[in-house]
Every structure is written in structure tokens, then in C-alpha cells.
Enzyme design. Structure first.
Site, PDB file in Angstrom:
ATOM      1  CB  SER A  16      -0.878  -0.031   1.272  1.00  0.00           C
ATOM      2  OG  SER A  16      -0.312   0.347   2.441  1.00  0.00           O
ATOM      3  CG  MET A  93       8.496  -8.102   4.811  1.00  0.00           C
ATOM      4  SD  MET A  93       8.703  -6.793   6.355  1.00  0.00           S
ATOM      5  CE  MET A  93       8.562  -7.784   7.788  1.00  0.00           C
ATOM      6  CG  HIS A 112       9.903   1.431  11.472  1.00  0.00           C
ATOM      7  ND1 HIS A 112      10.038   0.019  11.415  1.00  0.00           N
ATOM      8  CD2 HIS A 112       9.891   1.375  12.767  1.00  0.00           C
ATOM      9  CE1 HIS A 112       9.864  -0.536  12.599  1.00  0.00           C
ATOM     10  NE2 HIS A 112       9.698   0.160  13.380  1.00  0.00           N
ATOM     11  CG  ASP A 148      13.153  -1.197  11.485  1.00  0.00           C
ATOM     12  OD1 ASP A 148      13.230  -0.874  10.456  1.00  0.00           O
ATOM     13  OD2 ASP A 148      12.871  -1.688  12.161  1.00  0.00           O
ATOM     14  CB  ALA A 176       0.303   8.789   9.411  1.00  0.00           C
TER      15      ALA A 176
END
Ligand code: GRF
Length: 221
Positions: A16, A93, A112, A148, A176
Site C-alpha cells: 500500500s 522484509m 517504518h 530500522d 499517515a
């Protein structure tokens, strides 16, 4: 007008965020084009969606490669052949080796679903709820070899509600993400950011407008 930056988006699943980037890039003045979508999972729904849009797609099934280095060697060849300027990870991933990440230093970004440096890794929303934070959000950052981690380009905040489950919080953060990622990619594609050690500096006039859009309670949210 300067040439649009050629972007490859790497996905492993739903896609998405990739979709949000593709849709933003339809705007004539958007500074980047999504030239290629790659997935390490041939059955990723995101890959099928991109293909249906007429975007060049490629499945690079990591299980078919004997090592991470072989997989990344193939990935690098494809990125070179397609003359890719920037790589955007969107729910990709696979951990990448330091040498691949260094090759794309300051040209590879990730999104993230937390306000980094809080809640790295998986089960992000569970971690946020367990910690009892009252605000969560998402972060777009340049990729570094540690997971991350990396200089932060932009963040967006959302409230955590008393009734939240990991699923409801994830949905609010995801909305968001879809707003933040295209804006952050545009800053990078327009060369409006400068990396200074672990800090990203954004041109003054641009920064004021960009950050205001992301802050909780901003009328544009
Ligand atoms: C997003 O929450 C993103 O922040 C994280 O993985 C999820 C991917 O979702 N890295 P989608 O595939 O973009 O829908």
C-alpha cells in the site's frame, strides 16, 4: 525542468505504501517516477497491483539464490540496467548486507511504522501499546546496515486511543504513512535534503512547510 529521478520500490507484501508513491508520482510536477517495482516474493499482492498499472515489475525470489550476496548481486544488476537513482523500501522484509546498503548510501530510503528510534523491528504497534505511549506515528529514513536505523528524513504523528488494538493503531499509522512517504521521497528526489552524520538537514523554507504538515493537529491531517 530537471529530469525526474528514477525510483525502484521494493516490496514483500501488500504494497500500500508503494501504491501511495505510484499515485503521487502521477502528478506532473512530482520529481520522481516509479520506474520499477521489485518483490522478493513472487506472490506479493503489491507486485500484481503494480503490474496491472503497467509498471515494470520483477519477482526476485530470494529462495532461489544460494546466498544473500547472490540475491543482492542480481538485484544490483537490475537496478543498474534500469538506471535507478533512488531505492524506496516499502514493506520489504529482507535484511540487506552492509556492502549493498553502503553502495546505496543516502540513495535508499525506508518507511517504518513508529516514531524512530522507538520501537524498531517487528510487532511495532504491540510494542507501542505495551509501552503505553500516547502518540505514535511513522518515520521515513535513509537506510543504514542496522535494522530500522539511519538519518531521519520525516515523521508523522498520530494519537494512540485508549481503545486501540494493534490493528486499529496500525490502520491509523498506515494512513499517515501514505501521506508521509510521497512527501519524503519528493524531498530526496528534489535534492532538498543533506545528510550530515546522523542528521538530515532540510532546506529552511521547505522544512517549515514539510514538518508542519506532519504534526499532530495540523489542519492538513
Ligand atoms: C508498513 O507499515 C511499513 O511501514 C512497514 O511495513 C508495512 C508495509 O505495508 N515497513 P504495505 O506493504 O506498504 O502496505
Amino acid at each position: 525542468m530537471t529530469a525526474k529521478k528514477r525510483v525502484a520500490v521494493l516490496v514483500s507484501g501488500r504494497g500500500s505504501n508503494m501504491q501511495a508513491l505510484v499515485e503521487a508520482a502521477h502528478a506532473p510536477d512530482y520529481p520522481a517516477e516509479i520506474a520499477l517495482v521489485i518483490s522478493n516474493r513472487p506472490d506479493a499482492p503489491g507486485l500484481a497491483w503494480a503490474k496491472a498499472q503497467g509498471i515494470l515489475t520483477l519477482a526476485l525470489d530470494h529462495k532461489r539464490y544460494e546466498s544473500r550476496e547472490h540475491f543482492e548481486g542480481q538485484l544490483q544488476s537490475v537496478l543498474d540496467l534500469s538506471k535507478i537513482d533512488l531505492v524506496a523500501l516499502a514493506g520489504f522484509m529482507r535484511l540487506m548486507t552492509a556492502s549493498f546498503v553502503d553502495r546505496w548510501r543516502d540513495r535508499m530510503i525506508n518507511i517504518h511504522p513508529s516514531l524512530l528510534p522507538a520501537f524498531k523491528g517487528l510487532r511495532t504497534h504491540e510494542q507501542a501499546l505495551e509501552a503505553g505511549v500516547k502518540i505514535s506515528g511513522c518515520t521515513v529514513h535513509f537506510v543504514r546496515p542496522e535494522m530500522d536505523d539511519g538519518p531521519i528524513i520525516g515523521q508523522a504523528a498520530v494519537p494512540v486511543l485508549a481503545s486501540d488494538t494493534p490493528e486499529t493503531l496500525a490502520a491509523r499509522v498506515l494512513a499517515a504513512e501514505h501521506r508521509l512517504y510521497p512527501r519524503a521521497l519528493a524531498l530526496v528526489a528534489r535534492d532538498q535534503v543533506q545528510v550530515d552524520g546522523s542528521v538530515v538537514h532540510i532546506q529552511d523554507a521547505v522544512y517549515a512547510q514539510f514538518n508542519q504538515q506532519q504534526v499532530l493537529g495540523s489542519p492538513s491531517l
